[in-house]
Design a protein around this motif. Structure first.
Motif, PDB file in Angstrom:
ATOM      1  N   GLY A 196       0.760  -1.287  -0.002  1.00  0.00           N
ATOM      2  CA  GLY A 196       0.011   0.006  -0.058  1.00  0.00           C
ATOM      3  C   GLY A 196       0.685   1.226   0.141  1.00  0.00           C
ATOM      4  O   GLY A 196       2.182   1.243   0.246  1.00  0.00           O
ATOM      5  N   ARG A 197       0.084   2.381  -0.151  1.00  0.00           N
ATOM      6  CA  ARG A 197       0.965   3.754  -0.114  1.00  0.00           C
ATOM      7  C   ARG A 197      -0.092   4.693   0.662  1.00  0.00           C
ATOM      8  O   ARG A 197      -1.214   4.546   1.015  1.00  0.00           O
ATOM      9  N   PRO A 198       0.613   6.054   1.118  1.00  0.00           N
ATOM     10  CA  PRO A 198       0.080   6.906   1.679  1.00  0.00           C
ATOM     11  C   PRO A 198      -0.902   7.600   0.949  1.00  0.00           C
ATOM     12  O   PRO A 198      -0.875   7.607  -0.325  1.00  0.00           O
ATOM     13  N   TYR A 199      -1.907   8.502   1.586  1.00  0.00           N
ATOM     14  CA  TYR A 199      -2.556   9.377   0.741  1.00  0.00           C
ATOM     15  C   TYR A 199      -1.801  10.167  -0.189  1.00  0.00           C
ATOM     16  O   TYR A 199      -0.751  10.628   0.335  1.00  0.00           O
ATOM     17  N   PRO A 200      -2.357  10.626  -1.455  1.00  0.00           N
ATOM     18  CA  PRO A 200      -3.591  10.344  -1.956  1.00  0.00           C
ATOM     19  C   PRO A 200      -3.897   8.946  -2.576  1.00  0.00           C
ATOM     20  O   PRO A 200      -5.059   8.620  -3.026  1.00  0.00           O
ATOM     21  N   ALA A 201      -2.956   8.136  -2.619  1.00  0.00           N
ATOM     22  CA  ALA A 201      -3.187   6.902  -2.863  1.00  0.00           C
ATOM     23  C   ALA A 201      -4.266   5.939  -2.078  1.00  0.00           C
ATOM     24  O   ALA A 201      -4.080   6.373  -0.831  1.00  0.00           O
ATOM     25  N   LYS A 202      -4.873   5.061  -2.436  1.00  0.00           N
ATOM     26  CA  LYS A 202      -5.724   4.227  -2.082  1.00  0.00           C
ATOM     27  C   LYS A 202      -5.634   2.908  -2.224  1.00  0.00           C
ATOM     28  O   LYS A 202      -6.747   2.397  -2.466  1.00  0.00           O
ATOM     29  N   ASP A 203      -4.256   2.411  -2.281  1.00  0.00           N
ATOM     30  CA  ASP A 203      -4.277   1.125  -2.429  1.00  0.00           C
ATOM     31  C   ASP A 203      -4.933   0.081  -1.759  1.00  0.00           C
ATOM     32  O   ASP A 203      -5.518  -0.961  -2.141  1.00  0.00           O
ATOM     33  N   VAL A 204      -4.732   0.420  -0.381  1.00  0.00           N
ATOM     34  CA  VAL A 204      -5.371  -0.423   0.606  1.00  0.00           C
ATOM     35  C   VAL A 204      -6.274   0.353   1.400  1.00  0.00           C
ATOM     36  O   VAL A 204      -5.560   1.289   2.300  1.00  0.00           O
ATOM     37  N   ALA A 205      -7.513   0.398   1.492  1.00  0.00           N
ATOM     38  CA  ALA A 205      -8.420   1.186   2.085  1.00  0.00           C
ATOM     39  C   ALA A 205      -9.753   0.582   2.387  1.00  0.00           C
ATOM     40  O   ALA A 205     -10.263  -0.521   1.760  1.00  0.00           O
ATOM     41  N   HIS A 206     -10.321   1.044   3.516  1.00  0.00           N
ATOM     42  CA  HIS A 206     -11.391   0.121   4.095  1.00  0.00           C
ATOM     43  C   HIS A 206     -12.537   1.277   4.605  1.00  0.00           C
ATOM     44  O   HIS A 206     -11.944   2.184   5.501  1.00  0.00           O
ATOM     45  N   ALA A 207     -13.698   1.099   4.405  1.00  0.00           N
ATOM     46  CA  ALA A 207     -14.833   1.721   5.159  1.00  0.00           C
ATOM     47  C   ALA A 207     -15.554   0.916   6.119  1.00  0.00           C
ATOM     48  O   ALA A 207     -16.077   0.154   5.591  1.00  0.00           O
ATOM     49  N   TYR A 208     -15.466   1.705   7.177  1.00  0.00           N
ATOM     50  CA  TYR A 208     -16.163   1.060   8.332  1.00  0.00           C
ATOM     51  C   TYR A 208     -17.726   1.467   8.376  1.00  0.00           C
ATOM     52  O   TYR A 208     -18.060   2.560   7.961  1.00  0.00           O
ATOM     53  N   ARG A 209     -18.380   0.477   8.541  1.00  0.00           N
ATOM     54  CA  ARG A 209     -19.920   0.989   8.384  1.00  0.00           C
ATOM     55  C   ARG A 209     -20.519   1.324   9.807  1.00  0.00           C
ATOM     56  O   ARG A 209     -22.030   1.484   9.681  1.00  0.00           O
ATOM     57  N   SER A 210     -19.991   1.229  10.746  1.00  0.00           N
ATOM     58  CA  SER A 210     -20.595   1.558  12.168  1.00  0.00           C
ATOM     59  C   SER A 210     -19.455   2.135  12.842  1.00  0.00           C
ATOM     60  O   SER A 210     -18.194   1.977  12.689  1.00  0.00           O
ATOM     61  N   THR A 211     -19.940   2.916  13.937  1.00  0.00           N
ATOM     62  CA  THR A 211     -19.062   3.572  14.880  1.00  0.00           C
ATOM     63  C   THR A 211     -18.521   2.562  15.884  1.00  0.00           C
ATOM     64  O   THR A 211     -19.068   1.538  16.034  1.00  0.00           O
ATOM     65  N   GLY A 212     -17.371   2.814  16.463  1.00  0.00           N
ATOM     66  CA  GLY A 212     -16.778   2.339  17.524  1.00  0.00           C
ATOM     67  C   GLY A 212     -15.298   2.126  17.819  1.00  0.00           C
ATOM     68  O   GLY A 212     -14.728   2.819  16.911  1.00  0.00           O
ATOM     69  N   THR A 213     -14.729   1.281  18.651  1.00  0.00           N
ATOM     70  CA  THR A 213     -13.384   1.405  18.637  1.00  0.00           C
ATOM     71  C   THR A 213     -12.661  -0.006  17.830  1.00  0.00           C
ATOM     72  O   THR A 213     -13.519  -1.220  17.977  1.00  0.00           O
ATOM     73  N   GLN A 214     -11.830   0.290  17.026  1.00  0.00           N
ATOM     74  CA  GLN A 214     -11.370  -0.583  15.989  1.00  0.00           C
ATOM     75  C   GLN A 214      -9.798  -0.675  16.222  1.00  0.00           C
ATOM     76  O   GLN A 214      -9.109   0.339  16.767  1.00  0.00           O
ATOM     77  N   ARG A 215      -9.178  -1.787  15.525  1.00  0.00           N
ATOM     78  CA  ARG A 215      -7.756  -1.572  15.466  1.00  0.00           C
ATOM     79  C   ARG A 215      -7.560  -2.466  14.082  1.00  0.00           C
ATOM     80  O   ARG A 215      -8.073  -3.342  14.049  1.00  0.00           O
ATOM     81  N   VAL A 216      -6.322  -2.186  13.501  1.00  0.00           N
ATOM     82  CA  VAL A 216      -5.716  -2.965  12.412  1.00  0.00           C
ATOM     83  C   VAL A 216      -4.891  -3.823  12.565  1.00  0.00           C
ATOM     84  O   VAL A 216      -3.795  -3.458  13.506  1.00  0.00           O
TER      85      VAL A 216
END
Length: 286
Positions: free
Chosen positions: A209-229
């Motif tokens: 992957g690469r940093p913004y503005p690239a979006k090689d690896v990106a994920h949209a969360y569908r709900s709020t809450g606490t997460q980690r990758v």
């Protein structure tokens, strides 16, 4: 490669079981001393490491073709280093690494006394058989460092339904380790990246992957809450004896795992305001 079957065991008459026979006067008994390739090389390396000064060693080693040495003064089985190489039919069939000459040994009682006769410690063998195989288990025991794991935005909060960008790096790691007395150089290269976003969604990529503005690896969360990758990297490797020219592939892989600190998935709603966040930093949405 065709292996050579060597005489197994160290034949030393008159030496009590369990005693250190290195540097003993076993040669004077007239016994033929032969052991296998590994034991012979391990003995040589250990003795030379324990006593780095050749002038003080009680055992001396030489790789050379040899000729039989007759006479009562030399004892049965004693030999002389010589240039007489056996016929090809009598040598082991080896790959490109070539044939390894016998390892000869002679000893003395003290640094001030004369050397005894030469004896064959291990016979003709394939040079490739001298180097131990570096296995997948050995590879997995190396202290591979997980590559850095980045999340954008990196302020501890990400927006629900908006792309959260993650990326790492593909740096090759070079390590050194010792195996059976040999120093190995090992190169580990990332081959795949498994991203676990913490909400049940995972993706595996071949690139970091690469940093913004690239979006090689990106994920949209569908709900709020606490997460980690959590990122699991699979590594392939190659190795060689330190200083050697050729590399060999490790027959297997290793993995490393790293996780981000917890972050919060939040929802933001647009509002009309009378000023900017610089003017009203505590206003909603600032």
């Amino acid at each position: 490669m065709i292996s050579v079957v060597l005489a197994a065991g160290l034949v030393l008459a008159g030496v009590p079981s369990g005693e250190d026979t290195w540097g003993s006067d076993a040669e004077a008994t007239g016994e033929i001393i032969r052991t296998n390739l590994w034991e012979a090389e391990r003995e040589r390396r250990t003795r030379e490491k324990d006593q780095p000064d050749p002038e003080k060693r009680l055992a001396e080693y030489l790789r050379s073709a040899y000729c039989a040495r007759a006479g009562e003064e030399s004892g049965s089985g004693a030999v002389l280093p010589c240039g007489d190489v056996p016929a090809d039919d009598d040598l082991p069939e080896c790959d490109d690494a070539g044939v390894l000459e016998p390892l000869l040994r002679r000893t003395r009682a003290t640094p001030a006394t004369p050397w005894g006769p030469w004896y064959v410690l291990s016979d003709w063998a394939c040079a490739g058989d001298l180097v131990p195989a570096f296995t997948a288990a050995d590879f997995r025991e190396l202290p591979l460092a997980p590559p850095a794991l980045h999340v954008q935005p990196a302020r501890g909060q990400v927006l629900v339904h908006m792309p959260t960008i993650v990326y790492s790096d593909d740096a090759v790691q070079t390590l050194e380790t010792e195996l059976l007395g040999y120093r190995f150089e090992v190169q580990a290269t990332p081959s795949s990246y498994r991203w676990d976003f913490g909400d049940g969604e995972t993706v595996t990529t071949r690139t970091p992957g690469r940093p913004y503005p690239a979006k090689d690896v990106a994920h949209a969360y569908r709900s709020t809450g606490t997460q980690r990758v959590t990122l699991t990297v699979t590594w392939t490797g190659r190795y060689r004896v330190a200083g050697a020219a050729g590399w060999q592939d490790v027959d297997g892989t290793a993995t490393t795992t790293a996780s981000t600190p917890d972050f919060t998935v939040v929802e933001r709603r647009s509002r009309l305001v009378t000023g900017t966040c610089d003017d009203e930093p505590d206003a909603a949405g600032c």
